[in-house]
Design an enzyme around this catalytic site. Structure first.
Site, short mmCIF file in Angstrom:
data_model
loop_
_atom_site.label_atom_id
_atom_site.label_comp_id
_atom_site.label_asym_id
_atom_site.label_seq_id
_atom_site.Cartn_x
_atom_site.Cartn_y
_atom_site.Cartn_z
N HIS A 49 0.84 -1.22 0.00
CA HIS A 49 0.00 0.00 0.00
C HIS A 49 0.86 1.25 0.00
CE1 HIS A 49 -3.35 -2.69 1.27
NE2 HIS A 49 -2.40 -3.26 1.99
N SER A 101 14.81 21.79 -16.36
CA SER A 101 13.60 22.57 -16.65
C SER A 101 14.01 23.87 -17.31
CB SER A 101 12.87 22.84 -15.34
OG SER A 101 12.12 24.03 -15.42
N LYS A 110 15.77 21.91 -11.14
CA LYS A 110 15.12 20.66 -11.49
C LYS A 110 16.04 19.63 -12.15
CE LYS A 110 11.32 19.51 -11.11
NZ LYS A 110 10.10 19.86 -11.82
N GLU A 150 9.58 8.44 -17.17
CA GLU A 150 8.22 8.94 -17.41
C GLU A 150 7.75 8.59 -18.81
OE1 GLU A 150 7.51 13.08 -15.67
OE2 GLU A 150 9.68 12.88 -15.61
#
Ligand code: ARG
Length: 460
Positions: free
Chosen positions: A155, A276, A282, A289
Site C-alpha cells: 500500500h 527545466s 530541477k 516517465e
C-alpha cells in the site's frame, strides 16, 4: 497502372490510392517478401509449375532487387500499393515474363500473412536480447546490494525489511517470464500460411511442405481459410509486448518515486535526466516517465488489433492491413524502451544511506518483534497485539522500537529480554529472512545465480 487494372475502366482516385496504400509502413518487410518469393519460386519450379529458366531469372532478379534495396540504389516507390506489388513490378520490369509467372498459385493474402510472420520471427530475438541485457544489468546491480537494507512496501506504506537487491530481482523474474511468452508465441508464429492462396488453396500441384522447409518454418497451416485470416499471432505478440510494458511501467513509476526528494533512494546519471526551462534546480526523470507514458500506445496496439479482428468474416478483409502499424509501432516502442532502460539503470547511483534511513522509520521490524515473542512461546495473535501496543506507544512518544528501554518492552510482556534488540536490528531482520525466495543476502545471491543460469540456457 496497378496490376489488377484489367477489370476496371477508371484509374483509382488519387485520394483513394493514398488511403488504400500500405507501402508507407510495410516496405520494412522487403527482405521477408523477397525470401518468401524465392521459396515460392523454388517450389513452383520443383513442382513443374514454372520452368528452370524462369526460376533462374527470378532468382537473379530478386537477388538484384534485394541488393539494390539494401544499398539504397533502388528507392521504394511511394505510389505503389504495397511492398508486394512494388517488388513484383520491379521484378517484371527487370526480367520480363518470368517475373509475371512468380505470382502463379499465390495471392497477396497468403504472401502478407507469411511476410509478417517471417518479419516478427526475425525481430523477436532482438527483443529477447533487450530483455537479456536488462536482466543482466539487474543481476549486476543486485549483486552489489544484497545487504542494502531498504523498506519493502505494501500500500506504499513501509512494511518489512528487504534489500535493494531483492527488489531488483523481482523485476528480473518478470523479464524472464516475458521472454517465455515471446518464445511461446513464436511456436505458433512458425506456421506457414503460404500456399493458402487467396483463401481456397489452389488447383496447381504445389508443395507447401517444401516452402515450409525452405523458409525454416513448421507445418503449413492446416486450413487455407484460417491460413490467410489468422492474426492470432499478432494478438499474442502484442499481448506479450503489453506485459513487458506493464513491467517497465511499474519499474518506471518506482524509479520516478525513488528520484523524488521524498524518497531519494537513487540518483539518475545526468546523462539520463533533464532540466527545466524555468526552474533552475530541477532534474527530471523524463526517460522513466516516457517509458511509463509509452505503455499506453502498446496497449493501444493490442486493443486495435483485437477490435479489428472481432467482427471479421472469413477470410481476408482489408481491415487486416491495420495489423502492421500496430505491431510495428509496438515492436519499435518496446525495443527502444528496453534499450534505454538498461542504460539508465546501469548508470544510476544507489543512495544506500537514504534507503537505510527510510528503513529505520516506519516500524518495519514490528513483525520481527512479534515473531520474537512467538519464539518465546506466545501465540502469534497475542504477540501481534502486544507489539501493536508498543508501536502505538512509540508513535505517541515519537520513539522507535529500538529506542524503547527494556522496562518499556516489559510493560508489554515479561517475555522480553536484552536479546530483543538483536532480534529487531534491521540487518538481522534481513539476514533472518532465509525462506526460499526471501530477501536474505544468501537467498538473493541464490536468486541471482538461478537467473544467470536461465540466461545462459537461453543460448541453447
Ligand atoms: N497490403 C495488404 C495488407 O497489408 C496486402 C494484402 C492485400 N490483399 C488484398 N486482397 N487486397 O493486408
Amino acid at each position: 497502372m496497378p496490376m489488377w487494372a484489367g477489370r476496371f475502366t477508371k484509374e483509382l482516385n488519387a485520394q483513394a490510392n493514398s488511403f488504400n496504400s500500405s507501402i508507407g509502413f510495410d516496405s520494412r518487410m522487403f527482405r521477408e517478401d523477397i525470401r518468401g518469393s524465392l521459396a515460392h519460386a523454388e517450389m513452383l519450379a520443383a513442382s513443374g509449375i514454372i520452368g528452370a529458366e524462369d526460376l533462374s531469372l527470378i532468382r537473379g532478379g530478386l537477388g538484384g532487387i534485394l541488393e539494390d534495396l539494401e544499398s539504397g540504389k533502388l528507392k521504394i516507390d511511394e505510389n505503389s500499393e504495397d511492398i508486394h506489388m512494388f517488388i513484383e513490378a520491379q521484378l517484371t520490369s527487370r526480367i520480363g515474363d518470368a517475373g509475371k509467372r512468380l505470382h502463379t498459385a499465390r495471392s497477396r493474402n497468403d504472401q502478407v500473412a507469411l511476410d509478417l510472420r517471417l518479419y516478427l520471427l526475425n525481430k523477436i530475438p532482438e527483443l529477447v536480447g533487450g530483455l537479456r541485457l536488462l536482466t543482466e544489468t539487474l543481476c549486476k546491480i543486485a549483486e552489489e546490494h544484497t545487504e542494502t537494507v531498504m523498506p519493502g512496501y505494501t500500500h506504499l506504506q513501509r512494511a518489512q525489511p528487504v534489500s535493494f537487491g531483492q527488489h531488483l530481482m523481482a523485476y528480473a523474474q518478470m523479464f524472464l517470464r516475458d521472454r517465455g511468452r515471446l518464445c511461446d508465441c513464436m511456436k505458433r508464429m512458425r506456421e506457414n500460411p503460404l500456399g493458402s492462396g487467396a483463401l481456397a488453396g489452389t488447383t496447381y500441384p504445389i508443395d507447401r511442405f517444401m516452402t515450409s522447409e525452405l523458409l525454416g518454418l513448421g507445418s503449413p497451416s492446416a486450413n487455407s481459410l484460417d491460413g490467410v485470416s489468422d492474426r492470432d499471432f499478432c494478438v499474442e505478440f502484442l499481448s506479450a509486448l503489453s506485459l513487458i510494458m506493464t513491467h517497465l511501467s511499474r519499474f518506471s513509476e518506482e524509479i520516478i518515486l525513488w528520484c523524488s526528494w521524498e524518497f531519494k533512494f537513487i540518483e539518475l546519471d545526468d546523462g539520463f535526466a533533464t532540466g527545466s526551462s524555468i526552474m533552475p534546480q530541477k532534474k527530471n526523470p523524463d526517460i522513466a516517465e516516457l517509458v511509463r507514458g509509452k505503455t499506453g500506445r502498446v496497449y493501444g496496439g493490442l486493443l486495435a488489433v483485437l477490435t479489428m479482428l472481432k467482427g471479421l468474416p472469413l477470410a481476408y478483409n482489408k481491415d487486416m492491413q491495420e495489423d502492421k502499424e500496430a505491431v510495428f509501432d509496438a515492436l519499435d516502442t518496446v525495443q527502444a524502451c528496453l534499450g534505454i532502460f538498461s542504460s539508465m539503470l546501469g548508470t544510476m547511483a544507489v543512495l544506500k544511506e537514504n534507503m537505510r534511513a527510510a528503513a529505520a522509520r516506519g516500524f518495519i521490524n514490528a513483525t520481527d518483534c512479534a515473531d520474537y515473542l512467538v519464539k518465546k512461546g506466545l501465540p502469534f495473535r497475542d504477540a501481534y497485539k502486544i507489539t501493536g501496543g508498543l508501536v502505538a506507544k512509540c508513535v505517541a512518544e515519537g520513539k522507535t522500537l529500538e529506542t524503547l528501554d527494556l522496562g518499556e518492552f516489559r510493560e508489554g510482556s515479561p517475555l522480553f529480554d536484552e536479546d530483543v534488540y538483536a532480534a529487531i536490528n534491521l540487518e538481522n531482520c534481513l539476514r533472518g529472512r532465509l525462506s526460499y525466495g526471501g530477501p536474505s543476502p544468501e537467498s538473493v545471491r541464490n536468486q541471482i545465480e538461478l537467473v544467470r543460469g536461465e540466461l545462459a540456457a537461453w543460448e541453447k
